[in-house]
Design an enzyme around this catalytic site. Sequence first.
Site, PDB file in Angstrom:
ATOM      1  N   GLU A 179       0.859  -1.186   0.000  1.00 15.66           N
ATOM      2  CA  GLU A 179       0.000   0.000   0.000  1.00 15.66           C
ATOM      3  C   GLU A 179       0.887   1.225   0.000  1.00 15.66           C
ATOM      4  OE1 GLU A 179      -2.721  -0.259   3.289  1.00 15.66           O
ATOM      5  OE2 GLU A 179      -2.965  -2.381   2.834  1.00 15.66           O
ATOM      6  N   ASP A 192      -5.470   8.564  10.924  1.00 17.87           N
ATOM      7  CA  ASP A 192      -4.136   8.106  11.268  1.00 17.87           C
ATOM      8  C   ASP A 192      -3.623   8.665  12.589  1.00 17.87           C
ATOM      9  OD1 ASP A 192      -3.252   6.390   9.052  1.00 17.87           O
ATOM     10  OD2 ASP A 192      -3.704   8.165   7.857  1.00 17.87           O
TER      11      ASP A 192
END
EC number: 4.2.1.20
Lengths: 608, 254
Positions: free
Chosen positions: B45, B56
């Site tokens: 990824e 995040d």
Amino acid sequence: MKLKVCGMKYQDNIEQVAAIQPDYLGFIFYEKTPRHFNTKIPKLSSDIKKTGVFVNEDLNKVIQKINEFDLQAVQLHGEEAPFYCNMLRTTTLLKKPVEVIKVFSVMDGFNFKILDEYEAVCDYYLFDTKGKLPGGNGYTFDWSLLNDYPSTKLFFLSGGIGIDEVEDIRKFKESDASKYCYALDVNSKFELEPGLKNIGVLREFINKLSNNKKMQEYNVDERGYYGNFGGAFIPEMLYPNVEELRQNYLKIMGDPDFKKEFDQLLKDYVGRPSPLYFAKRLSENYNTKIYLKREDLNHTGAHKINNTIGQILMAKRLGKNRIIAETGAGQHGVATATVCALMGLECIVYMGEIDIARQAPNVARMKMLGAKVIPALSGSRTLKDATNEAIRDWINNPVNTHYIIGSAIGPHPYPDMVTRFQSVISEEIKWQLKEQEGRENPDYVAACIGGGSNAAGTYYHFLHEENVKIIAVEAAGLGVDSGESAATSVLGKEGIIHGCKTLLMQTDDGQITEPYSISAGLDYPGVGPMHAHLSKTGRAEFMSITDSDAMEAGLELSKLEGIIPAIETSHALAIFKHKTFKQEDIVVMSLSGRGDKDLQNYIDYFKI
Amino acid sequence: MNRIQTKLEEDKKLLSIYFTAGYPNLDDTTKIIHDLEKSGVDMIEIGLPFSDPLADGPTIQDSSTQALKNGMTTEVLFNQLKNIRKSVNIPLIIMGYFNPMLQYGVEDFCKKCQEIGIDGLIIPDLPVDVYHEEYKAIFDSYGLINVFLITPQTSDERIRFIDSVSDGFIYMVSSASTTGAKSGFGNEQTEYFKRIDNLNLKNPQIVGFGISNNRTFKAATTYAKGAIIGSAFVKHVTNEGIETIPNFVNSILK
């Protein structure tokens, strides 16, 4: 224009119609009609006035029904005399006062003279078609008759109004005859059978009417969009929380107990209604009529608390015991910490590390109120990053936590929910202006915009009033082209920030940039989706005001009116220097906050 | 058949690694991809950095901030990747937030991905409903697989909807958290993994969030087809540099 739906009969159907939020629901207590009401009225939102319809009924029986069904209005359909109306207005036998609506059947050559003796004894008239039976006959009369209406009393328009009349209603509204028309009264044309209303057609009627008035266009739609803006662009981790809120917020806000508690706190704790103050010297200075809506006089010094009161009650209804919030200058943080103290709930406020250093007094306030202030250390360490941190906290605490967003931003339903809580501002302006000027609508409403919650609340009840012009004031910082600005409507492009699609300041590559303004409350890189829509459709006029113009305007208000405004508000006040209003114009401006928090800024700027 | 689908048919547990493109240095992107493939990673990824990565934790935030400072943009990344398929065979996925893609133009973005040989996208803030209504047709026409996240709070009904819209794998977030927030799994996670396994979805699941070593990789893949490591790898790169990538991968797969 308000809406009354009359001839309600069945419990389920009453609830369905109530969900469409008409202003009045009518229950006919006259026995010789198939719509005779003979059951119980389910619990309804207190926004809906329960209206009892009577025909030459014994006065004591009317009083008994009013008390029994907690009616807020009575509509008298027979030959009730003026003294009869007066009795209902003055009797001490009623638990609460009622509005008295006297009905007159109108036909060609109706003699308005008859109204004279009723002028002093009822609240509204209702004009209906002349027919054989009292009550709804389903035929419209020639509304142009009302051109000769000699009174200034507000009236209901009734008789045969259905979906086919939408175009006629629109024309009527544009004509002089509608000047005192307060509400539309509908009944038989929306029925599946007598007393059973067709919800779909009713909804379509309301939509069509408001489309004509462009109201629909400015309010949020079912998908959470204002035109192209809004929606909920959130990570899956947030979906359950946001969805829970979306499914419940309107239901909760419509609940009479909720409304009661909210209104009570706004009154007793916040100090509402906030005054609508005619600023005489300021008006003289600019040769126009300026009214200031004094949100600065609210508890905690700004409009922010209207929203935090609403959301803390919402959080309690949803069973949440932990509250998080973001704050820039600390105003929303203080307003959140305040209501958490009030309700005894845990409170965590995220604030950019740089803002913590700049706004020490507000940090101290939050701590005194029992909140935990967590510095946002990521990115630019200001409001945008504090918002990111709050969202991350919510992702990590999905079950017990409610996130009180401080502006009309974020994923749907936040912009709409915050706007509704703040809409108390324009609701009050309407009746206050009516009291002072004899009309509900000013020529202009104006407010400053960061995310845009005070503006959204100030505009809300005027969005669909075409004669009311809307002015939105953004912070130009050092100048729109200086590279140091927060004028989102000019510098922003469509994109996604904090879960909604709106206009935001960003690089060509889609990275969100840091705005600048001397006012900590206006330097947000985005703008609420409703305002993005108002900007794109041209419904609102957007103006950008620089730091220096704002500061001067703040000083001017202090000297002319004895009111030191927040620097955010000073931006709005500066429009008078840049835009000329007519002498007879009425401009209502939201004085969103007081300047105490900005004293140091004023001192530094003016070397006081 | 898309490389992701082919990979998912292999009879093994898959290891997928996330890294932030342009970090620690702007031009490390292709070296990291090559080294990961050589070390035996099954899927990669590539993180397109964003200024405001909501989902995040600090590790990926900081690497994104640094990458942007280094000069990473969508255009730069596409340029770095333009010859990647001459030497790399494993599936490549771009993971990023929606706004940069929106500004690039969703269709242009998809077209470019197809040209380069990107196999799929993970866009945490593009909800499945919006994707389904507005963008699926575009993604499909460029042969891109879009991967959706599910969490322990996602209802079975919604999982089934996500399953019906997906045609690669489902990204199973191990716990309610941002990336890098938690490490390891408790009984709660095991129950959740079992619950999802029992739904017999048409798409295999790959677990992400909370996997940082061999033990957690094994635990995650007991009930799932594979696992994704992100923050732990970014941390490794931060602390050890990019020369020791094989060591990191070996420690997971040993």
